[in-house]
Design a protein around this motif. Structure first.
Motif, mmCIF file in Angstrom:
data_model
loop_
_atom_site.group_PDB
_atom_site.id
_atom_site.type_symbol
_atom_site.label_atom_id
_atom_site.label_comp_id
_atom_site.label_asym_id
_atom_site.label_seq_id
_atom_site.Cartn_x
_atom_site.Cartn_y
_atom_site.Cartn_z
ATOM 1 N N GLY A 1 0.814 -1.205 0.000
ATOM 2 C CA GLY A 1 0.000 0.000 0.000
ATOM 3 C C GLY A 1 0.850 1.258 0.000
ATOM 4 N N GLN A 2 0.269 2.346 -0.491
ATOM 5 C CA GLN A 2 0.971 3.624 -0.557
ATOM 6 C C GLN A 2 0.573 4.547 0.593
ATOM 7 O OE1 GLN A 2 3.295 3.965 -3.036
ATOM 8 N NE2 GLN A 2 2.675 1.905 -3.663
ATOM 9 N N ILE A 3 1.571 5.068 1.290
ATOM 10 C CA ILE A 3 1.372 6.100 2.307
ATOM 11 C C ILE A 3 2.064 7.334 1.741
ATOM 12 C CG2 ILE A 3 1.698 6.744 4.712
ATOM 13 C CD1 ILE A 3 2.552 3.724 5.094
ATOM 14 N N VAL A 4 1.339 8.245 1.160
ATOM 15 C CA VAL A 4 1.986 9.300 0.382
ATOM 16 C C VAL A 4 2.332 10.503 1.250
ATOM 17 C CG1 VAL A 4 0.832 8.508 -1.699
ATOM 18 C CG2 VAL A 4 -0.176 10.379 -0.400
ATOM 19 N N TRP A 5 3.505 11.067 0.978
ATOM 20 C CA TRP A 5 3.921 12.265 1.708
ATOM 21 C C TRP A 5 3.846 13.488 0.793
ATOM 22 C CZ3 TRP A 5 8.473 14.969 0.377
ATOM 23 C CH2 TRP A 5 9.422 14.282 -0.399
ATOM 24 N N SER A 6 3.742 14.635 1.399
ATOM 25 C CA SER A 6 3.590 15.915 0.709
ATOM 26 C C SER A 6 2.414 15.928 -0.262
ATOM 27 C CB SER A 6 4.885 16.287 -0.032
ATOM 28 O OG SER A 6 4.915 17.663 -0.352
ATOM 29 N N PRO A 7 1.236 15.439 0.155
ATOM 30 C CA PRO A 7 0.079 15.454 -0.746
ATOM 31 C C PRO A 7 -0.420 16.863 -1.051
ATOM 32 C CG PRO A 7 -0.613 14.859 1.468
ATOM 33 C CD PRO A 7 0.888 14.879 1.483
ATOM 34 N N LEU A 8 0.016 17.832 -0.253
ATOM 35 C CA LEU A 8 -0.355 19.231 -0.488
ATOM 36 C C LEU A 8 0.808 20.040 -1.049
ATOM 37 C CD1 LEU A 8 -2.504 19.916 2.712
ATOM 38 C CD2 LEU A 8 -3.306 19.464 0.388
ATOM 39 N N GLY A 9 1.815 19.342 -1.576
ATOM 40 C CA GLY A 9 2.943 20.053 -2.188
ATOM 41 C C GLY A 9 3.574 21.065 -1.253
ATOM 42 N N GLN A 10 3.910 20.587 -0.029
ATOM 43 C CA GLN A 10 4.503 21.458 1.000
ATOM 44 C C GLN A 10 3.623 22.656 1.314
ATOM 45 O OE1 GLN A 10 7.826 20.708 2.601
ATOM 46 N NE2 GLN A 10 6.719 18.922 1.877
ATOM 47 N N GLY A 11 2.326 22.474 1.201
ATOM 48 C CA GLY A 11 1.384 23.538 1.532
ATOM 49 C C GLY A 11 0.986 24.413 0.366
ATOM 50 N N VAL A 12 1.656 24.259 -0.784
ATOM 51 C CA VAL A 12 1.337 25.089 -1.948
ATOM 52 C C VAL A 12 -0.089 24.828 -2.420
ATOM 53 C CG1 VAL A 12 1.913 25.506 -4.385
ATOM 54 C CG2 VAL A 12 3.737 25.340 -2.676
ATOM 55 N N LEU A 13 -0.549 23.581 -2.330
ATOM 56 C CA LEU A 13 -1.880 23.240 -2.813
ATOM 57 C C LEU A 13 -2.994 23.654 -1.848
ATOM 58 C CD1 LEU A 13 -1.101 19.793 -4.460
ATOM 59 C CD2 LEU A 13 -1.978 21.839 -5.626
ATOM 60 N N THR A 14 -2.659 24.346 -0.785
ATOM 61 C CA THR A 14 -3.694 24.983 0.028
ATOM 62 C C THR A 14 -4.170 26.272 -0.634
ATOM 63 O OG1 THR A 14 -2.140 26.315 1.337
ATOM 64 C CG2 THR A 14 -2.645 24.080 2.141
ATOM 65 N N GLY A 15 -3.360 26.791 -1.556
ATOM 66 C CA GLY A 15 -3.707 28.033 -2.235
ATOM 67 C C GLY A 15 -3.379 29.285 -1.451
ATOM 68 N N LYS A 16 -2.646 29.144 -0.348
ATOM 69 C CA LYS A 16 -2.391 30.312 0.497
ATOM 70 C C LYS A 16 -1.279 31.216 -0.027
ATOM 71 C CE LYS A 16 0.589 27.632 3.631
ATOM 72 N NZ LYS A 16 0.680 27.067 5.000
ATOM 73 N N TYR A 17 -0.551 30.768 -1.042
ATOM 74 C CA TYR A 17 0.559 31.564 -1.569
ATOM 75 C C TYR A 17 0.108 32.334 -2.809
ATOM 76 C CZ TYR A 17 3.358 28.774 1.636
ATOM 77 O OH TYR A 17 3.863 28.172 2.756
ATOM 78 N N ASP A 18 -0.011 33.653 -2.662
ATOM 79 C CA ASP A 18 -0.401 34.545 -3.756
ATOM 80 C C ASP A 18 0.798 34.719 -4.690
ATOM 81 O OD1 ASP A 18 -0.949 36.790 -5.378
ATOM 82 O OD2 ASP A 18 -2.212 37.690 -3.848
ATOM 83 N N PRO A 19 0.637 34.450 -5.997
ATOM 84 C CA PRO A 19 1.772 34.573 -6.920
ATOM 85 C C PRO A 19 2.310 35.995 -7.049
ATOM 86 C CG PRO A 19 -0.284 34.215 -8.114
ATOM 87 C CD PRO A 19 -0.585 33.971 -6.672
#
Length: 316
Positions: free
Chosen positions: A196-214
């Motif tokens: 089975g897979q236990i995946v790490w960084s599923p949020l791309g180190q928090g980038v996929l939360t959308g909190k970082y304004d480009p």
């Protein structure tokens, strides 16, 4: 919270699990870390992942103290070895497996580790020596099951081909909308062999939360501004990537989820994935992340998200 079987083991793990890389014992104060852990249990998380190298033992020591009052059979505890713990202690030799396992047991204040994982592949030690040492760890009763993290497919197959050793039940790869490499070889090979897979960084180190304004500096207190926790984010903090992530927000809203939950649900859409490891510095992050468990999402929304991200991550 929903639960899934971890490979061919008898471990039932929560779809969302709590990790401790760069956080507990290192980048997050102890009281906040303990609040996150308490909230995780309240939300139904039963799977805690750490490693000896996180804070050179600090994460394990924190967890050993924080977990000591909880029934040992109420959670699944995983740790790892491989990376240097001193100038001379590193790798997956028989000596190191025995030494690092005993040291982890002391720091974690437990007699048994549910899942003991090879943090990377050790090219300086014979695979058979490593697998024999891990098998002895299981036979001793100190370890219930074994796994690996970020092993290439040919080395996974080589371990499977050894007929007289304990079998792996888990793989821990990086996997997210921003990093899909395991889909090509590791997922199908593992799935066919009860891993089975236990995946790490599923949020791309928090980038996929959308909190970082480009178009703005990272918000104060975020991972990207932390010396301890932000050193791995350069590839993901590029403006085209951040712009694409912002375009995912209305897609997530159409699914009735926050972007964080949508990104986690995307990972959990795969039957190969047993659990997605989150890293949280605040209890409210744990609560939001757990909202992804059991989410039902129209596959066309996932396909739209993949297309948006693929536009910026496609090979030149």
């Amino acid at each position: 919270m929903k639960y899934r079987r971890l490979g061919d083991s008898d471990l039932e793990v929560s779809e969302i699990s709590l990790g401790s890389w760069l956080t507990y014992g290192v980048g997050v104060e102890a009281d906040k870390a303990r609040a996150c852990l308490d909230t995780a249990f309240e939300q139904g998380i039963n799977f805690i992942d750490t490693a000896n190298v996180y804070g050179r033992g600090a994460a394990e020591s924190f967890l050993g103290e924080a977990l000591k009052g909880r029934p040992r059979d109420s959670y699944v505890l995983a740790t790892k070895l491989y990376f240097p713990m001193s100038d001379t202690d590193r790798g997956l030799s028989r000596v190191q497996v025995e030494k690092q396992l005993d040291d982890s047991l002391v720091r974690l204040r437990t007699d048994v580790i549910d899942l003991y994982q090879c943090h990377r592949y050790d090219w300086d030690t014979s695979l058979h020596e490593t697998m024999e040492a891990l098998s002895r760890a299981v036979e001793s009763g100190k370890v219930r099951y074994i796994g690996f993290s970020e092993w290439p497919a040919d080395r996974i197959q080589a371990a499977l081909d050894l007929g007289d050793v304990e079998k792996f039940v888990s793989s821990q790869p990086q996997y997210s909308l921003l990093w899909r490499e395991p889909e090509a070889e590791v997922f199908p090979l593992s799935f066919a062999n009860g891993i089975g897979q236990i995946v790490w960084s599923p949020l791309g180190q928090g980038v996929l939360t959308g909190k970082y304004d480009p178009n703005s500096p990272p918000p104060a207190g975020s991972r990207a501004t932390s010396d301890e926790m932000g050193g791995w984010m350069d590839r993901l903090m590029q403006k085209p990537v951040l712009e694409a992530v912002q375009r995912l927000k209305p897609v997530a809203a159409e699914a009735g989820l926050s972007l964080t939950q949508f990104a986690l649900a995307w990972v959990l859409r795969r039957p190969e994935v047993s659990s997605a490891i989150i890293g949280a510095s605040r209890p409210e992050q744990v609560v939001e992340n757990c909202g992804a468990s059991g989410a039902q999402v129209d596959p066309t929304l996932f396909a739209r998200a993949e297309e948006i991200i693929g536009e910026v991550l496609a090979p030149a």
